[in-house]
Design a protein around this motif. Structure first.
Motif, PDB file in Angstrom:
ATOM      1  N   LYS A  86       4.910  -0.835  -0.852  1.00 10.31           N
ATOM      2  CA  LYS A  86       3.551  -0.558  -1.289  1.00 10.31           C
ATOM      3  C   LYS A  86       2.797  -1.840  -1.619  1.00 10.31           C
ATOM      4  CE  LYS A  86       4.730   4.002  -2.947  1.00 10.31           C
ATOM      5  NZ  LYS A  86       4.781   4.910  -4.072  1.00 10.31           N
ATOM      6  N   ASP A 142      -0.778  -1.237  -2.683  1.00 12.07           N
ATOM      7  CA  ASP A 142      -1.189  -0.022  -1.982  1.00 12.07           C
ATOM      8  C   ASP A 142      -0.556   1.205  -2.622  1.00 12.07           C
ATOM      9  OD1 ASP A 142      -2.301   1.678  -0.157  1.00 12.07           O
ATOM     10  OD2 ASP A 142      -0.912   1.186   1.461  1.00 12.07           O
ATOM     11  N   GLY A 143      -1.325   1.930  -3.394  1.00 11.90           N
ATOM     12  CA  GLY A 143      -0.836   3.162  -4.007  1.00 11.90           C
ATOM     13  C   GLY A 143      -0.198   2.942  -5.365  1.00 11.90           C
ATOM     14  N   LYS A 144       0.393   3.997  -5.879  1.00 12.33           N
ATOM     15  CA  LYS A 144       1.055   3.946  -7.181  1.00 12.33           C
ATOM     16  C   LYS A 144       2.460   3.397  -7.019  1.00 12.33           C
ATOM     17  CE  LYS A 144      -1.549   7.664  -9.294  1.00 12.33           C
ATOM     18  NZ  LYS A 144      -1.530   8.975  -9.892  1.00 12.33           N
ATOM     19  N   PHE A 145       2.854   2.540  -7.942  1.00 13.85           N
ATOM     20  CA  PHE A 145       4.164   1.910  -7.915  1.00 13.85           C
ATOM     21  C   PHE A 145       5.171   2.711  -8.726  1.00 13.85           C
ATOM     22  CE2 PHE A 145       2.355  -1.403  -5.785  1.00 13.85           C
ATOM     23  CZ  PHE A 145       3.051  -2.602  -5.800  1.00 13.85           C
ATOM     24  N   ASP A 197       9.647   0.185  -6.553  1.00 10.92           N
ATOM     25  CA  ASP A 197       8.610  -0.677  -5.992  1.00 10.92           C
ATOM     26  C   ASP A 197       8.386  -1.904  -6.868  1.00 10.92           C
ATOM     27  OD1 ASP A 197       7.938   1.186  -3.864  1.00 10.92           O
ATOM     28  OD2 ASP A 197       6.957   2.384  -5.414  1.00 10.92           O
ATOM     29  N   ASN A 238      -6.591  -0.131  -3.239  1.00 13.98           N
ATOM     30  CA  ASN A 238      -5.912   1.131  -2.922  1.00 13.98           C
ATOM     31  C   ASN A 238      -4.960   1.577  -4.028  1.00 13.98           C
ATOM     32  OD1 ASN A 238      -7.161   1.356  -0.407  1.00 13.98           O
ATOM     33  ND2 ASN A 238      -5.637   0.030   0.531  1.00 13.98           N
ATOM     34  N   MET A 239      -5.015   0.904  -5.159  1.00 18.25           N
ATOM     35  CA  MET A 239      -4.127   1.252  -6.262  1.00 18.25           C
ATOM     36  C   MET A 239      -4.769   2.344  -7.107  1.00 18.25           C
ATOM     37  SD  MET A 239      -2.359  -1.330  -8.986  1.00 18.25           S
ATOM     38  CE  MET A 239      -3.728  -1.533 -10.110  1.00 18.25           C
ATOM     39  N   GLY A 240      -4.010   3.325  -7.498  1.00 17.10           N
ATOM     40  CA  GLY A 240      -4.533   4.405  -8.324  1.00 17.10           C
ATOM     41  C   GLY A 240      -4.622   3.994  -9.784  1.00 17.10           C
TER      42      GLY A 240
END
Length: 109
Positions: A3, A18-21, A25, A53-55
């Protein structure tokens, strides 16, 4: 699938999140970060974090993110720049964590 990506180009170390860790991750990121930093002189490099792109950061991950901000500060980058979506909640979270970590030269774009 990872991610994140970490690349060095000139005097910029660019990290794309990119996205939730998850915990896995975070561990993988820490190892890749150490490897990348070992190849540069951080005092001459700007760290650019692309978190578009991180939530929103869940409470259980906030301390871990703060730990990475402390790591960025200890690494001694010339400057830290964060690119993120226009999210008031995420922006407030990140600013607070960076301040708590003691990062003085911090910019959000």
């Amino acid at each position: 699938m990872e991610k994140f990506s970490i690349n060095v180009s000139g005097d910029v170390l660019k990290i794309v999140l990119d996205g939730k860790f998850g915990d896995e991750d975070i561990a993988s990121f820490g190892a890749a970060y150490q490897q990348a930093v070992g190849k540069i002189n951080p005092a001459q490099v700007t760290l650019e974090l692309d978190a578009r792109n991180m939530g929103v950061i869940t409470p259980d991950k906030q301390e871990k993110l703060k730990g990475f901000f402390i790591l960025y500060k200890q690494t001694g980058f010339r400057k830290v720049v964060l690119r993120m979506e226009d999210s008031a909640i995420l922006s407030m979270q990140v600013r607070r964590l960076a301040k708590e970590a003691g990062i003085a030269d911090f910019e959000i774009k």
